[in-house]
Enzyme design. Structure first.
Site, PDB file in Angstrom:
ATOM      1  N   GLU A   1       4.914 -55.595 -57.287  1.00  0.00           N
ATOM      2  CA  GLU A   1       4.387 -54.681 -56.461  1.00  0.00           C
ATOM      3  C   GLU A   1       5.042 -53.169 -56.817  1.00  0.00           C
ATOM      4  O   GLU A   1       5.090 -52.328 -56.045  1.00  0.00           O
ATOM      5  CB  GLU A   1       5.025 -54.725 -54.881  1.00  0.00           C
ATOM      6  CG  GLU A   1       4.516 -56.065 -54.294  1.00  0.00           C
ATOM      7  CD  GLU A   1       4.772 -56.348 -52.890  1.00  0.00           C
ATOM      8  OE1 GLU A   1       5.675 -55.457 -52.423  1.00  0.00           O
ATOM      9  OE2 GLU A   1       4.134 -57.105 -52.438  1.00  0.00           O
TER      10      GLU A   1
ATOM     11  N   GLU B   1       0.803 -63.416 -53.201  1.00  0.00           N
ATOM     12  CA  GLU B   1       1.478 -63.502 -51.951  1.00  0.00           C
ATOM     13  C   GLU B   1       0.414 -63.556 -50.733  1.00  0.00           C
ATOM     14  O   GLU B   1       0.010 -62.475 -50.272  1.00  0.00           O
ATOM     15  CB  GLU B   1       2.488 -62.398 -51.619  1.00  0.00           C
ATOM     16  CG  GLU B   1       3.395 -62.343 -52.513  1.00  0.00           C
ATOM     17  CD  GLU B   1       4.772 -61.403 -52.423  1.00  0.00           C
ATOM     18  OE1 GLU B   1       4.805 -60.830 -51.249  1.00  0.00           O
ATOM     19  OE2 GLU B   1       5.535 -61.212 -53.190  1.00  0.00           O
TER      20      GLU B   1
HETATM   21  C1  LIG Z   1       0.775 -55.391 -49.706  1.00  0.00           C
HETATM   22  C2  LIG Z   1      -0.412 -55.683 -48.975  1.00  0.00           C
HETATM   23  O1  LIG Z   1      -1.312 -56.060 -49.470  1.00  0.00           O
HETATM   24  N1  LIG Z   1      -0.379 -55.322 -47.701  1.00  0.00           N
HETATM   25  C3  LIG Z   1      -1.613 -55.677 -46.703  1.00  0.00           C
HETATM   26  C4  LIG Z   1      -1.129 -56.939 -45.987  1.00  0.00           C
HETATM   27  O2  LIG Z   1      -2.309 -57.165 -45.095  1.00  0.00           O
HETATM   28  C5  LIG Z   1      -2.131 -56.015 -44.192  1.00  0.00           C
HETATM   29  C6  LIG Z   1      -3.192 -56.485 -43.039  1.00  0.00           C
HETATM   30  O3  LIG Z   1      -4.312 -56.892 -43.502  1.00  0.00           O
HETATM   31  C7  LIG Z   1      -2.513 -54.774 -44.760  1.00  0.00           C
HETATM   32  O4  LIG Z   1      -2.637 -53.724 -43.878  1.00  0.00           O
HETATM   33  C8  LIG Z   1      -1.719 -54.421 -45.791  1.00  0.00           C
HETATM   34  O5  LIG Z   1      -2.071 -53.201 -46.472  1.00  0.00           O
END
Ligand SMILES: CC(=O)N[C@H]1CO[C@H](CO)[C@@H](O)[C@@H]1O
Ligand SMILES: *[C@@H]1O[C@H](CO)[C@@H](O)[C@H](O)[C@H]1NC(C)=O
Ligand SMILES: *[C@@H]1O[C@H](CO)[C@@H](O)[C@H](O)[C@H]1NC(C)=O
Ligand SMILES: *[C@@H]1O[C@H](CO)[C@@H](O)[C@H](O)[C@H]1NC(C)=O
Ligand SMILES: *[C@@H]1O[C@H](CO)[C@@H](O)[C@H](O)[C@H]1NC(C)=O
Ligand SMILES: *[C@@H]1O[C@H](CO)[C@@H](O)[C@H](O)[C@H]1NC(C)=O
Ligand SMILES: *[C@@H]1O[C@H](CO)[C@@H](O)[C@H](O)[C@H]1NC(C)=O
Ligand SMILES: *[C@@H]1O[C@H](CO)[C@@H](O)[C@H](O)[C@H]1NC(C)=O
Ligand SMILES: *[C@@H]1O[C@H](CO)[C@@H](O)[C@H](O)[C@H]1NC(C)=O
Ligand SMILES: *[C@@H]1O[C@H](CO)[C@@H](O)[C@H](O)[C@H]1NC(C)=O
Length: 838
Positions: A180, A249
């Site tokens: 990440e 993930e």
């Molecule tokens: C890291 C990532 O992808 N975070 C996302 C996870 O899902 C939430 C809800 O859909 C998003 O707001 C995040 O940005």
């Protein structure tokens, strides 16, 4: 082709995997193994969050749940606790873990990082590394890159030596570098970009023969695959047309904080996210977590992440199947795997019906599969598709086999529900007549440090300034003492009967002692880890000892520059009094401070079961201390019978650490109650999930039960539990329990097959409720409706009693006529599992 034949063929190819090298590559559609495109379901199981004894069963259950791949991070700070001194023993035996995956004939994905986040202490970085000169983490910094390269190389070499990469005939089909980084890269400017490229080059230089991925890294250089992490990834596209759409993930739930309630993510919503991802061309997806497990010892990150890392995953903290999530996803995997060829080779076309309703058809060699997806969070959709009418509930995906009949809908759960129960076990070592059945011994942790002007014990640093806690301790312990002495005379302006000590700390817990007596403590709350604590102190004329104990509760693991977030007492530290309505201050920030690392009991390993010196036992003159801070408690207990997982209930205690037979089972903080607000009795799976949705147990202990893996216990029964109690509590309510499946339920409409199963070694011992007709309510409180087939109970009992599992075709043909005038009858069953008495 029958399923059996399919399974046979599948195992046949997988047996080959063990023997032969496999060529793993990818194209725009999928990961390919020996040239064949794959739909791969993967699940995260972190080896240090369970025990080596638990691994085979966890991996077996993951395989039964329809997974193809087990994914894990590699935990650097666990493996290299001191620079160039390595630990791969016990549950850190990474090679054994990968080989266990291999022996179940599953694939592995190795996310080396070595930065891992993972709600793991310090994101997996060794804290000694913070203390190397001129180092800066996760950027173009030579000192850091050397350390990262040194460790990454060690891991790659270890895997290669054991022939664990698929290119060598092993199970590892994918590897990950960094983690990440794209989320925070911009904070590092050009140096960040340089570092990211260097990571990619380093990874490729190993020539491991399987693809590398970088998650959340939209600019990952070729050939590294960029992948998505999140609650939903259907809208994600990789940065090149030649790369497949991968989801590394997909959060199955969420972790828990001290002071937080318990998060849940519904089976319907997880299935919706996965089905939608596949509908939109995704071919690899990983459940984070498939088994969350336990943050043993001091491994939890945060700060303030609980010892339980259950994550509401398909396998619960103890390794039990979490129903209906496990079963609902298993059915989805089976259906999607059965059309792997169509999904990975077929042509697809989408039709948009508006209002978030879409249909997608995949066709290949005359076969087809269709998805009807309704992403509207409140309205069920009725659509006519290929001349047939379908009702697609809000926030769900229907899968149509051959595009003409529904075989799965993400919102309709056909899997069993299991309700677990904590059964108190008869574990008491020696039963006493009194209510309290455990015999406790105790010891006081000393908190006076200066005698005759000398600091007792070993002082690790002495400085006229306040040092960051992790710089002094290397994070080898939660605890650091800051000790000084202050001369006070009665002409001193701060001399009063109301003098206060004011201390600013960067967290997380601060205890104040003056002249050996406790003046109070305070801990960080509401996410504000730095705070100022002010408490009244009683000074004497002459030299006064002031000792501050700072305790950390997990170091941060996420964010740009997280490694630099300071912990411990930072100052100012002042003695203050009000004189003539104005504050007078004596600043002691730059006094000479003596630093002592750790508790005395930690230094002498008081938690070792064979250390019997200096423990007190109850006598006529001595009674068990309760509600006293800084007490060590010790008791003996028997091993609970059977195979069910064991937990210890630490209700009554405050905060501290627990050891069983010398194994650190983690921090406890039973007295920390979750916020009263934010829970609701119902949970609507519809609508975008976030970690505050569907939380339970508001106002209750954020963690009351602590997992004791069976392998920590002796067969001879003489087990030792040692507690270090930091805040003050009482151990009278400490109990050992087994986690037992209490009830299993099924609740299904006609036309489906209801399957019930108990855990290994158990059978269905009683059918408590069975009604076919219009039964009402839910598992645990089923009620008969107006009409039913009169023979349901006896038919079901005949089919299920005494069996580990049974499956019932829900129809009037099998269960008898109901006489209900409804479009579809429903079967509800509640049964109990027990030991097989045969
Ligand atoms: C890291 C990532 O992808 N975070 C996302 C996870 O899902 C939430 C809800 O859909 C998003 O707001 C995040 O940005
Ligand atoms: C912490 O921040 C300082 C100042 O920006 C920097 O010099 C140092 O390298 C950082 N340390 C780490 C471990 O990143
Ligand atoms: C790691 O560093 C040590 C010295 O600290 C060195 O001996 C070893 O060769 C290095 N390993 C690799 C793989 O670079
Ligand atoms: C990266 O670090 C090296 C060595 O310190 C330096 O020569 C180079 O200029 C740095 N790159 C960037 C983009 O700053
Ligand atoms: C996709 O194309 C086929 C063939 O042209 C057509 O029959 C079908 O209706 C289309 N499917 C969708 C979902 O639009
Ligand atoms: C769902 O459908 C209803 C009715 O058509 C509409 O009013 C609403 O805006 C839709 N909601 C979403 C989130 O699309
Ligand atoms: C911390 O690490 C440094 C550098 O590795 C070492 O010199 C020091 O002794 C360590 N301190 C403790 C308390 O372990
Ligand atoms: C503190 O001392 C003052 C004068 O010496 C006295 O008036 C006052 O009551 C005392 N306060 C307390 C809380 O004892
Ligand atoms: C208290 O303060 C007042 C006003 O600031 C001043 O006049 C007086 O002298 C002070 N008394 C003492 C005892 O310091
Ligand atoms: C046992 O505890 C005592 C006193 O706390 C300590 O001095 C001793 O070193 C410990 N011994 C062992 C074997 O842990």
């Amino acid at each position: 082709m029958t399923t059996h034949l399919l399974i046979f063929l599948l195992s046949f190819t997988l047996i080959n995997l063990v023997i032969d090298a496999n060529k793993v590559s990818y194209d725009s559609r999928a990961i390919t193994i020996d040239g064949k495109r794959k739909i791969l379901f993967s699940g995260s199981i972190h080896y240090p969050r369970s025990t080596a004894e638990m691994w085979p069963s966890l991996i077996k259950k993951a395989k039964e749940g329809g997974l193809d791949v087990i994914e894990t991070y590699v935990f650097w700070n666990a493996h290299e606790p001191n620079r160039r001194q390595y630990d791969f023993s016990g549950n850190l035996d990474l090679v054994k873990f990968i080989k266990t995956i291999q022996s179940e004939r599953l694939y592995a994905m190795l996310r080396i990082g070595p930065y891992v986040c993972a709600e793991w202490n310090y994101g997996g970085f060794p804290v000694w590394m913070h203390n190397l000169p001129n180092i800066e983490f996760r950027t173009n910094n030579t000192a850091y890159m050397n350390e990262m390269q040194n460790f990454t190389t060690l891991i790659v070499d270890k895997m290669r030596q054991e022939k664990l990469f698929a290119s060598q005939g092993g199970p590892i089909i994918l590897a990950q570098i960094e983690n990440e980084y794209g989320n925070i890269m911009s904070s590092y400017g050009e140096n960040g970009k340089q570092y990211m490229k260097w990571c990619a080059q380093l990874a490729e230089s190993y020539q491991i023969g399987v693809p590398w991925v970088m998650c959340q890294q939209s600019d990952a250089p070729d050939p590294i695959i960029d992948t998505c992490n999140g609650w939903y990834c259907d809208q994600f596209s990789p940065n090149s047309k030649s790369k497949p759409k991968m989801w590394t993930e997909n959060w199955t739930g969420w972790f828990k904080n001290w002071g937080g309630a318990i998060p849940h993510r519904t089976a319907q919503d997880v299935a919706f996210a996965v089905a939608r991802f596949v509908q939109y061309g995704g071919t690899f997806q990983n459940y984070y977590m498939y088994h969350g497990g336990t943050n043993f010892g001091r491994t939890s990150g945060g700060p303030y992440i609980t010892t339980s890392y259950d994550y509401d995953a398909p396998l619960d903290e103890y390794g039990n199947i979490n129903q209906p999530k496990w079963g609902h996803l298993k059915q989805l995997h089976e259906i999607l795997k059965s059309v792997e060829d169509i999904l990975t080779h077929g042509t697809s076309n989408h039709t948009d019906y508006g209002n978030m309703m879409t249909a997608t058809m995949y066709s290949y060699t005359g076969k087809s599969i269709c998805f009807l997806g309704n992403a509207n969070s409140s309205n069920d959709a009725t659509i006519v598709f290929q001349n047939t009418q379908y009702i697609v509930p809000a926030w769900s995906v229907s899968i149509l086999s051959d595009c003409d009949h529904e075989v799965y809908n993400t919102a309709k759960i056909n899997a069993q529900t299991s309700i677990t129960l904590l059964k108190e076990s008869e574990t008491d070592f020696e039963k006493e007549k009194s209510q309290s059945t455990l015999n406790w011994q105790w010891m006081h942790e000393p908190h006076a440090h200066i005698k005759d002007g000398q600091v007792l014990g070993s002082v690790s640093h002495r400085a006229s300034q306040l040092l960051d806690q992790k710089v002094v301790t290397n994070d080898t312990t939660d605890y650091l003492w800051y000790i000084t002495s202050v001369d006070v005379s009665d002409s001193d302006p701060i001399w009063s009967n109301d003098t206060k000590l004011r201390v600013k700390t960067n967290g997380h817990v601060l205890h104040v002692f003056v002249n050996g007596g406790q003046a109070g403590y305070k801990y960080a709350q509401d996410g504000h880890y730095s705070f100022t604590y002010e408490t009244k102190v009683k000074l004497k004329k002459g030299k006064n000892e002031i000792s501050l104990l700072s305790a950390t509760v997990g170091l941060p693991n996420y964010g740009a520059h997280f490694a630099n977030v300071s912990v411990g007492v930072c100052g100012p530290i002042q003695l203050v009094a009000i004189k003539n309505k104005t504050e007078v201050v004596k600043d002691i920030t730059n006094n000479v401070w003596n630093y002592k690392v750790g508790l005395h009991g930690e230094v002498v390993k008081q938690y070792n079961p064979d250390n019997n010196t200096r423990w007190y036992t109850k006598s006529l003159t001595k009674s068990l201390p309760i509600r006293k801070a800084f007490v060590w408690y010790k008791t003996m207990f028997n091993t609970p019978k059977g195979n069910d997982p064991i937990v210890v209930d630490l209700r009554g205690l405050g905060k501290g650490t627990a050891w069983v037979n010398g194994n650190n089972i983690g921090r406890y903080w039973t007295s920390y109650l979750a916020d009263e607000n934010g829970c609701s009795s119902t949970c609507d799976y519809r609508g975008t999930y976030d970690s505050n949705k569907c939380i339970t147990k508001c106002g209750r202990h954020s963690q009351r039960w602590y997992h004791i893996p069976r392998s920590f216990l002796h067969t001879n029964n003489k087990n030792t539990l040692v507690l270090f109690e930091e805040f003050g509590g009482h151990p009278y309510d400490v109990k050992f329990s087994t986690v037992t499946v209490d009830k299993i339920c099924g609740n299904l409409y006609e036309g489906n097959v209801l399957e019930l199963a108990c855990h290994e070694g158990q059978v269905i011992s009683e059918v408590k409720f069975a009604s076919f007709g219009v039964p009402e309510d839910e598992c645990g409180s089923f009620k008969k409706g107006q009409c039913e087939s009169p023979n349901t109970l006896s038919i079901v009992s005949k089919m299920c009693l005494g069996k580990q599992s049974c499956s019932i075709q829900v129809s009037e043909k099998v269960l008898g006529p109901t006489g209900c005038r409804v479009p579809r009858n429903k079967l509800a069953i509640e049964a109990t599992c027990g030991v097989n008495k045969k």
